[in-house]
Each structure stands twice: as C-alpha cells, then as structure tokens.
Design a protein around this motif. Structure first.
Motif, PDB file in Angstrom:
ATOM      1  N   ASP A 128       0.814  -1.215   0.000  1.00 28.71           N
ATOM      2  CA  ASP A 128       0.000   0.000   0.000  1.00 28.71           C
ATOM      3  C   ASP A 128       0.847   1.265   0.000  1.00 28.71           C
ATOM      4  N   GLY A 163      -4.379  -0.220  -3.543  1.00 29.62           N
ATOM      5  CA  GLY A 163      -5.154  -0.999  -2.584  1.00 29.62           C
ATOM      6  C   GLY A 163      -6.066  -2.021  -3.234  1.00 29.62           C
ATOM      7  N   THR A 198     -10.830  -0.433  -0.945  1.00 30.28           N
ATOM      8  CA  THR A 198     -10.685   0.978  -0.613  1.00 30.28           C
ATOM      9  C   THR A 198     -11.322   1.836  -1.699  1.00 30.28           C
ATOM     10  N   GLU A 204      -3.071  -2.315   6.072  1.00 31.38           N
ATOM     11  CA  GLU A 204      -2.225  -1.776   5.007  1.00 31.38           C
ATOM     12  C   GLU A 204      -1.009  -2.689   4.824  1.00 31.38           C
TER      13      GLU A 204
END
Length: 650
Positions: free
Chosen positions: A358, A365, A372, A510
């Motif tokens: 990320d 993403g 996302t 993430e």
C-alpha cells in the motif's frame, strides 16, 4: 520356537497390576498380547480373536472361560483352546516372571517387506509432496505406517489434526502459498467426507492438493459395510483426478499421475486405498517413480495476434490501470516492474491483497467490496484495464464498461463471464517480457503517482475520523487493524477468515510485504485457523504466521489450537469477538428480514487457549490494544489474542 530364538519383552512392571481372574491387553514389540491371570497362573495369548479380530484383552473371564468382547466366543484363558473340541483356538506365547515383573517371549520380528504403500509414499516424496495433514484410523493404517517410516527417515512431515476438514483447509492453504501440493489424509466414510469443504476451497481457488483416503476392504464394497461410502463416486464432482487403487494397479504410476494432475491443473487429485491393498507386498520389480522429465516447463508464450492487439491498446492508453488477482501471486515482482515502466496504478483483488504494498507509489489498494475507495476511483477513471490472474468475481467488481486486456495461464478463465477486448493466453511473466519488448517505451500514459498520493491522503483522513468513533460495547474494527498496521511484522503470512472481520481486514489493514491467504471463491467460514497450520508447515519458523478470525469462524475448528500446541507451531491467532454472526445480521437487515439466530454464546477464548497449553490474553479497551498485540507477537509459542469488539463499528 527354541529358547535361542526367543526375545523376552517386559509387559508388566509388577504382576500386581493384573489381579486374579482378570485380563489385559499388552504389547510386546509390535505384537498385541492378551495377558490373563487365572488360578494363580499368568498366560499370554494372541490378542486377536480368530473370528472377527476382536481384542480379547478387552474381554473378561466368565465361568472359567475367556470371553471375546465382540461376539461372545469362549476360550480357555491359559491354553487358548475353545471348548467343545473346535479347531479355532488362539496362539499362546511363553511367559516368565522376574522380580515380580512379567515377560512375554516372542521370536524376532521379521524384517519389513516393501509394501504397495511404501512404493506410493516414496513416489509422493520424490514428487516433493512432503507435508501431510490428517487423521490416522482403522481403514488407513497400512498407508499411515508407510508414512511413519518415511517420517522417521526425515523425508516427510505428518501433522495429526482434530478434524479432517481442518486437514483439507491446511493443505489448501499450503497450495495457495507455495503453488505446490500438500496431502490431506483420512479414513473411509465420514473421515473422507469431512475433507470435502476444504477440497472445494482448493478447487475453486486453483490450489493444487492431493487427497488420500482409506477405504473398506474390496470384498465388502457395495454391501453396506460399516463406514462404507463410494468414495470414487462421491469425489467425482470435486476431483480432477479420482482413482481407487486396486491390487493390479500400477501403484507408483497412479501416484505420479495424481500429483501431476494436481500441479498442472491446479486442482484436486484423489486416491482411495482399500484396506487390504495398503499392506500388500510390492512386486520385486516395483519401483518408486520420480518427477524427472514428467512435467514440461510452463513458460508458455501468448499467441502473436493477441500480443499485437494488446500492445496496440497499451500504447495509446493515457490512464491504464493494472489489476492483479491471486493468479499473479508468483509474478508480482514482474507485474510491478511493468507498471513502473508503464506508469500505471496497480490495484488488487481481495485474494490478491498485498501483491503490491500500500505504500508503493503506484499501489491503489484492494478493489471491490472488501476494498478501498482509492482502488474503485482509479478503476472508474481509467481508459484501459490490464488484468493479470483475476477471475472477475462479483465480489471484486471489475467493471465490464472499460476496455480490458486479460492475461491468464488458463484459456477457460479468459472472457469467462463476459467478452473482453483482448484475451491473452500465456504464462504471466513470459507475457510481460514480450509486452515490454513490443512496447519499447512507446506509451501515452500519464504519471498517476501524485493522484494516487492525493487519494490515499483523502482515505487516511476518512480513516482518522472513523478511528475516533468509540463504544462501550467493544473496540472498533478500524482500531484493531490500525494497531495491527503499526506492529505486525512486514514478512508475516496472514490467514484471514470470512465475515465482517475479513471485510474490515481488506479495507483497513495496510500490507507491506506480507502474504495473505483466504477462502476466496468458496468463502468458507472457519478457514483461518487450519490455514495457519498449512502456512506454518510451508514456512516453519522462518516467517511469522498470523491468523485473523471472528468468533463465528474460529469456533468451527477451535480444537485445532491443540494441534498448534502439539506441534509447537508458534502461530498467532487474533480472535475478534463480538458475540454475533455480524455479517449475517447485516445481510438480514439489508434484505429487510428480522435479525434472527445470529447471536452467539462464546467461551473466554484467551482462557480456552491457556487450557490448551497456548498463551492467551483478552483485551477489552482500545488503549490496551497496541501493547497487547506487541505481547502477542513477542510470544515464542502458540498464542491467542482475544479482542472484544463492537459489531456495529466495522
């Protein structure tokens, strides 16, 4: 037998352990013995009743006769002779007493003769199938013994699980992570049918897997025998390769073909072995097979006409976007390198989460329901989608409204659900080499890096707002995954369950350099914990293995915590406990149904883990979360962190 041939085996340390008039099963070397004590005399008889094989040591002495516990036949407890002059008596063995200990004398065991199972297991190992998850039982003992011999030589690892479903999920996860098959192993009947869900998980996610099942003896197949299921028929829908081993089969060749199908088709292979075949002595000519020259290189180049069409679209695209699915896992470095040269944002499917970090300047993403707003924004703003190893599921939501180049090793996956502009059949890395040779830097793509950074800034501001939402009922999902973002090892293998915990994981965690495993197309609850067993078998202690599960999912295979302890697998299990099947409640509301039967009654999972021998800790307050997670990751043993969460803060 002569005294010179006898080897004495101590079977009782103290003869007082067996009172007058009682019987007991003991073992001398590998021989089961029925030890009797009658009229002051100790006697040793073969433990198997000659009729049905009943364990005589579990019987009793009634009216001066030893009675078989299975069918009530009588024998003299000292001589083994049946009353009435019948000729179906029991063998007896010499006994001696020394210092109150009881010894049984046996002839030396004959050297082991190679069996069909030995040949098949050695073939399996030669093909690099060295990890087996399963349960040993009465209809697979011969094959299990062959695996035991290989494990003692250091050639194979067998992991005994508590439920065969966990074995299949563990093997499926191993295949997803490594691209190589592991085996799951069961008895006939219910043990074999318990494998079914995990095998379907492997099948639909294109993970190679080998299922080996025991079977009742051939002579009673089709008669309604105890635990008899027609396993070849039963596995027909799930197995690409599906065979029953027979006396005259080419045993090593069938094992080779099973593994070859699993590897090349990325699918399920199933072999079932009737009980009597497993201990059949192998022919002197029988040899284990190897994989040498049995599989062609898979670096398939795409057809020229497909390359030409794809390159034409790529050269003129101003806003190309790359999407990586799980099928691109082994080619992620090559895809990212191509994106950097092309100036293309890179999105992933949920199954492909983490294939690009990320924090990479081109990383956008996860796309879809677990994703996302960054990813969806770039998909909607692009003028070309280049899709590698993704299957266009509804969950991912790749739009058909944009021009699409789809690259996949499987021609049936191309344009599977709708027509794409260019379908490219080829191995991904080889295809990328050819694309780069043909493009030669001649592209029109605009550098998207500043836009990507701006979109991440907007999303992180939104996450900060959500992070401020708190509750007296428990910790929010975003707080849980934000803490994980801070302290989770960058090289971890992470196994995810299904439900709200998975959606939140996809949206808020993430990734950096972690690998992620999940039940993708099948979406089976309970995947995370057994998958972590398979992941640990693949990486050992070289990488941390973390499982993330909700309370509904983890209870499906909760007993597998004892498997972690038994094999000292230092898996870290994070349980998000909200006492509800939260995703189902949400779906009931969305469908305008009453919320019904989704409330859960849970144990204290941390205390349960400790009772199993693992480390356990429960967190109820957000301010304690990060420190507790650090403690979890610092443990050197199987560990469970239970987090009390609010079902509405996802």
């Amino acid at each position: 037998m002569t005294d010179k041939n006898i080897i004495w085996h101590k079977v009782l340390d103290d003869k007082k352990e067996l009172p007058e008039g009682r019987v007991k099963t003991v073992t001398a070397a590998h021989k089961g013995i029925c030890l009797t004590h009658y009229k002051g005399k100790f006697s040793a008889l073969d433990n198997r009743c000659p009729h049905q094989g009943g364990p005589l040591g579990e019987g009793s002495i009634e009216n001066g006769l030893l009675r078989c516990p299975w069918h009530g036949w009588d024998f003299d407890p000292c001589t083994g002779h049946p009353p009435g002059g019948y000729d179906d008596g029991i063998d007896t063995f010499p006994i001696k007493e020394e210092n109150d200990a009881i010894f049984v004398g046996l002839e030396p065991e004959k050297p082991h003769e190679t069996t069909v199972s030995d040949i098949m297991v050695e073939t399996m190992i030669n093909w690099d199938v060295t990890k087996v998850f399963g349960m040993v039982g009465h209809s697979n003992l011969g094959f299990a013994d062959a695996m035991r011999r290989q494990e003692e030589k250091g050639n194979l690892n067998f992991y005994g699980i508590r439920h065969e479903g966990a074995a299949a999920f563990a093997a499926s996860a191993y295949g997803k992570l490594t691209g190589k098959p592991a085996a799951c192993f069961s008895i006939a009947g219910p043990g074999a049918t318990n494998l079914y869900t995990g095998l379907w998980d492997a099948k639909v996610d294109r993970a190679p897997i080998l299922a080996i099942t025991g079977q009742v003896k051939t002579q009673v197949v089709g008669t309604g025998n105890f635990q008899e299921v027609d396993l070849v028929q039963g596995f027909n829908t799930v197995a690409e390769f599906n065979q029953r081993i027979q006396r005259d089969s080419r045993h090593a060749e069938l094992m080779s073909l099973a593994i070859k199908h699993a590897i090349l088709k990325r699918d399920v292979s199933h072999l079932t072995l009737p009980d009597e075949i497993q201990e059949l002595k192998a022919s002197s000519r029988a040899k284990a097979k190897t994989s040498k020259n049995r599989i062609t290189p898979l670096t398939i180049a795409p057809p020229k006409e497909a390359v030409d069409e794809a390159v034409k679209l790529i050269k003129k695209a101003k806003r190309p976007v790359i999407i990586m699915g799980h099928g691109a896992r082994n080619h992620k470095k090559e895809v990212v390198k191509f994106a950097e040269r092309l100036n293309a944002a890179v999105l992933t499917t949920f199954k492909g989460k983490g294939l690009i970090s990320d924090d990479h300047p081109l990383g956008g993403g996860v796309l879809g329901r677990s994703g996302t707003p960054i990813a969806s924004w770039f998909m909607n703003e692009c003028d070309l989608l280049i899709v590698f190893g993704a299957s266009f599921s509804n969950h991912t939501g790749i739009t058909p409204k944009k021009p699409i180049i789809q690259v996949d090793f499987d021609p049936l996956a191309l344009s599977k659900f709708h027509q794409v502009e260019v379908a490219v059949w080829g191995e991904i890395s080889r295809t990328l080499e050819i694309f780069q040779e043909e493009i030669k830097g001649e592209t029109s793509a605009i550098n998207p890096r500043n836009e990507i950074a701006a979109r991440w800034k907007i999303w992180k501001e939104e996450k900060t707002k959500r992070l401020s939402e708190t509750s007296d009922k428990g910790i929010s999902s975003i707080a849980i995954f934000e803490a994980m973002n801070k302290v989770t090892p960058e090289n971890a293998v992470m196994c995810v369950d299904v439900g709200n915990n998975a959606y939140s994981f996809g949206r808020y965690f993430e990734p950096k350099n972690q690998d992620f495993l999940m039940s993708g197309y099948l979406g089976s609850i309970g995947f995370a914990l057994p998958a972590a067993i398979g992941a640990w078998a693949a990486v050992g202690n070289s990488r941390p293995v973390i499982a993330v599960a909700g309370d509904g999912g983890v209870c499906q295979y909760l007993a597998e915590i004892t498997t972690l302890v038994n094999y000292n697998m230092p898996v870290k299990l994070i349980i998000i406990n909200n006492n509800e099947l939260g995703k189902i409640s949400k779906e009931q509301r969305a469908g305008e149904f009453e919320v019904w039967k989704t409330a859960l009654s849970n144990p204290n999972f941390a205390e349960f883990a400790e009772s199993c021998g693992a480390w356990g800790k429960r967190v109820e307050h957000q301010e304690d979360l990060e420190q507790a997670m650090k403690e979890l990751y610092d443990q050197s043993k199987p560990s469970v962190l239970e987090i009390i969460a609010d079902v509405n803060l996802i």
